[in-house]
Design an enzyme around this catalytic site. Structure first.
Site, PDB file in Angstrom:
ATOM      1  N   LYS A   1       9.047  86.876 -61.133  1.00 15.08           N
ATOM      2  CA  LYS A   1       9.488  86.173 -59.928  1.00 15.08           C
ATOM      3  C   LYS A   1       9.104  87.032 -58.724  1.00 15.08           C
ATOM      4  CE  LYS A   1      13.431  84.938 -57.089  1.00 15.08           C
ATOM      5  NZ  LYS A   1      12.881  85.747 -55.968  1.00 15.08           N
TER       6      LYS A   1
ATOM      7  N   GLU B   1      16.600  98.992 -60.092  1.00 10.91           N
ATOM      8  CA  GLU B   1      16.123 100.032 -59.181  1.00 10.91           C
ATOM      9  C   GLU B   1      16.470  99.553 -57.786  1.00 10.91           C
ATOM     10  OE1 GLU B   1      14.469 101.584 -56.328  1.00 10.91           O
ATOM     11  OE2 GLU B   1      12.574 100.764 -57.045  1.00 10.91           O
TER      12      GLU B   1
ATOM     13  N   CYS C   1      11.975 102.388 -50.840  1.00  8.06           N
ATOM     14  CA  CYS C   1      13.317 102.688 -51.339  1.00  8.06           C
ATOM     15  C   CYS C   1      13.587 104.184 -51.348  1.00  8.06           C
ATOM     16  CB  CYS C   1      13.532 102.082 -52.722  1.00  8.06           C
ATOM     17  SG  CYS C   1      12.264 102.520 -53.931  1.00  8.06           S
TER      18      CYS C   1
ATOM     19  N   GLU D   1      21.356 102.578 -45.130  1.00  4.81           N
ATOM     20  CA  GLU D   1      19.898 102.599 -45.261  1.00  4.81           C
ATOM     21  C   GLU D   1      19.278 101.564 -44.325  1.00  4.81           C
ATOM     22  OE1 GLU D   1      16.624 102.179 -48.856  1.00  4.81           O
ATOM     23  OE2 GLU D   1      18.345 100.821 -48.856  1.00  4.81           O
TER      24      GLU D   1
END
Length: 479
Positions: free
Chosen positions: A177, A250, A284, A381
Site C-alpha cells: 500500500k 518503524e 525519521c 518531532e
C-alpha cells in the site's frame, strides 16, 4: 537474462496491480507536485473487493513461491533488479515529480536501491542444530504467508523495496500500500515486477485512509510491516491484534545529537546541519535536537549558521540541495513549530520566524537557539527543516536530557575521544546510534526503534527473520 526495455510501460498512466493484472477503480485521486502545488496524474482508489482479490491471489501464489528454493528466489530478485535498472532514469523523473526532491537527491534513492537489493541477495536463513543425549533439535525459519507493506511518503521507493525484498527473499508474498501522497513510483515498481514474478507474488493496492484498516484487519494477511508516525502505528497495532498478525512498526523519532568539546568545529558543524536538514528534515532518523558542549557552543552555532545560509532550497531542476515539504498537511504542521517558537520568543539563530508563502511547499532551514526543555520544538518531532540547539556541561545530565523522550529511533555522539563517545552512545536509548556521523541507516544492520519508535526491526541479518516463523523439528533418537 532480464526483460529488455519494453514500450508497454506508460509513465503517465497509473493503476493498482491485482493478480498480475492492472486494475482501475471508480474512485480516483491525484497526488500533488509539492514544488509547484499542481495536481499530478489520476490513480485509482482500491476498495474492499480489490483487497480481498489481492489476498486470494497472494495466498495462491504463496503456495508455490514459498516452496521455491531460496537460491532460485534470489535469481528472480536479481532479474527484477536488472529490469528495474532499465528504467532508473524514468523512475528518477517520477520521484522528482511526486516528492519535489532535487534530482541528485532523488538519484541517491533510485540508484541506492541496488546496494540494498545486493546486500539482501548475500543473506541466507540460518539453520541451528542442537543435540543432547536423547534428541536433535533443528531450528529453521519459514515464511509467514501474505505480508501487507504499508509505506510512507518520504522515501517511497527505498522504503517500499525495503519491505518487499526481504519478504520475497524469505518466501512470502507481498501486497504493497503506497502512500496516497506518493503513489506513482511504487505503482510503477510493482508494474515492472509483474514481468519477473508470477501473478500474486507482488501486488499493489493504493487508495485513501480507508484502505489501511482493510489490510490490518484482514484475517488472511499474516504480517503488517508499517513505516510512519507513532500515532498511526498505534492504530495499526490495535487493528492487527484482532487476528494476532505479526507486526513490524518503524515509527517516528526525536533523535538527539550530543557534541563533545573536543570536536573539530569547522568539520563537524556542516555535518550537524546535514543531519538535521537532510531531505528537508523529512527523515525519521534526522537529527531533531542538538546538544553542544558549553565550551564550544557559541562558535559551533556560528559555524552551523554560516553553513545553513549557503544551503539552497528549490525545485528539482534548480541545483538546490533541499526540496519542498512533500505535502500540504505536513507543510502546515511544520509551520506550527515556527509559530510556536515565535510566540514564545525563542531566538531564531538562522531562518525567519514566519514561513514565506509562495508556489510550492518550501521552508528555509531554521535553527532555534537554546529553547527551554519543555518547548514543543524540543519535545516533539517537526519532520521538517527546523532544529533546536542547547548547551550542556554535565555528561550525566545531557544523557538524561537526550533520553527524556517517548521516542528512541536514532541518536548521534560526536567527539575525537571515540572511547568516550562510544561510552555515551551505549547509554542512549535508541535503536541506532551513530558515532561521528549523522544518522545513516544501512541495510547491513537491523533498523528499529526503542520505546514508542516502534516494535521489531527490519534489514540486516536479523531483519529477515522478521518475515519468518521459527520452526523447530525435534527428532528423538531411536533406542
Amino acid at each position: 537474462m532480464s526483460p529488455s526495455k519494453v514500450s508497454t510501460i506508460a509513465w503517465d498512466s497509473f493503476h493498482n496491480t491485482v493478480d498480475g493484472k492492472p486494475r482501475g477503480g471508480k474512485e480516483k485521486h491525484r497526488g500533488v507536485n509539492p514544488a509547484t502545488g499542481e495536481e499530478l496524474w489520476e490513480v485509482p482508489i482500491a476498495n474492499q473487493q480489490d483487497v480481498d482479490d489481492a489476498v486470494v491471489s497472494a495466498q495462491k501464489a504463496f503456495e508455490s513461491w514459498s516452496q521455491v528454493p531460496m537460491e532460485k528466489r534470489k535469481e528472480q530478485i536479481t532479474k527484477f533488479k536488472e529490469h528495474y535498472l532499465n528504467y532508473v532514469d524514468e523512475m528518477t523523473d517520477l520521484l522528482c515529480e511526486e516528492t519535489g526532491k532535487p534530482r541528485q537527491v532523488a538519484e541517491m534513492e533510485t540508484k541506492g536501491v541496488v546496494g540494498f537489493i545486493d546486500f539482501h541477495l548475500s543473506l541466507t536463513l540460518p539453520e541451528e542444530r542442537e543435540e543432547d543425549h536423547e534428541k536433535v533439535m533443528l531450528t529453521r525459519y519459514t515464511p509467514l504467508g501474505v505480508v501487507g507493506a504499508i509505506c510512507p511518503w518520504n522515501f517511497p521507493i527505498i522504503l517500499s523495496l525495503g519491505k518487499v525484498i526481504p519478504a520475497l527473499l524469505t518466501g512470502n508474498t507481498v501486497i504493497i500500500k503506497p502512500s496516497p501522497y506518493t503513489p506513482y513510483t511504487t505503482l510503477k515498481v510493482v508494474e515492472l515486477a509483474q514481468e519477473i514474478f508470477a501473478p500474486g507474488v507482488v501486488q499493489a493496492v493504493g487508495g485513501d485512509d480507508k484502505l489501511g484498516p482493510m489490510l490490518t484487519t484482514h484475517p488472511n494477511i499474516q504480517k503488517i510491516s508499517f513505516t510512519g508516525s507513532i500515532a498511526t502505528g498505534k492504530k495499526v497495532m490495535a487493528a492487527a491484534a484482532s487476528t494476532l498478525k505479526r507486526v513490524t512498526l518503524e515509527l517516528g523519532g526525536n533523535d538527539a545529537s550530543i557534541v563533545l568539546p573536543d570536536v573539530d568545529i569547522k568539520k563537524v558543524a556542516p555535518e550537524l546541519v546535514m543531519g538535521a536538514f537532510q531531505n528537508s528534515g523529512q527523515v525519521c532518523v534526522a537529527t531533531k535536537r542538538i546538544y553542544i558542549h558549553q565550551d564550544i557552543y557559541d562558535e559551533m552555532l556560528k559555524e552551523m549558521v554560516e553553513f545553513t545560509k549557503t544551503i539552497k532550497t528549490g525545485a528539482p531542476g534548480s541545483n538546490a540541495l533541499l526540496g519542498p515539504i512533500q505535502n500540504k498537511m505536513q507543510y502546515e504542521k511544520v509551520q506550527t513549530f515556527f509559530a510556536d517558537s515565535k510566540a514564545k520568543g525563542y531566538k531564531f539563530a538562522v531562518g525567519a520566524p514566519e514561513v514565506e508563502q509562495g508556489k510550492g511547499y518550501f521552508i528555509q532551514p531554521t535553527i532555534i537557539d537554546n529553547p527551554p526543555n519543555d518547548s514543543r520544538i524540543i519535545q516533539e518531532e517537526p519532520f521538517g527543516p527546523i532544529v533546536p540547539t542547547q548547551p550542556w556541561t554535565d555528561e550525566e545530565e545531557v544523557i538524561r536530557r537526550a533520553n527524556n523522550t517517548n521516542a528512541g529511533l536514532g541518536a548521534c555522539v560526536w567527539g575525537k575521544d571515540v572511547e568516550r563517545a562510544e561510552r555515551i552512545g551505549k547509554r542512549l536509548q535508541a535503536g541506532s546510534v551513530f558515532v561521528n556521523s549523522w544518522e545513516k541507516p544501512t541495510p547491513q544492520a537491523i533498523f528499529g526503534g526503542h520505546k514508542e519508535s516502534g516494535i521489531g526491526g527490519e534489514w540486516g541479518k536479523e531483519g529477515i527473520k522478521a518475515y519468518c516463523n521459527a520452526h523447530v523439528l525435534h527428532t528423538y533418537k531411536q533406542k
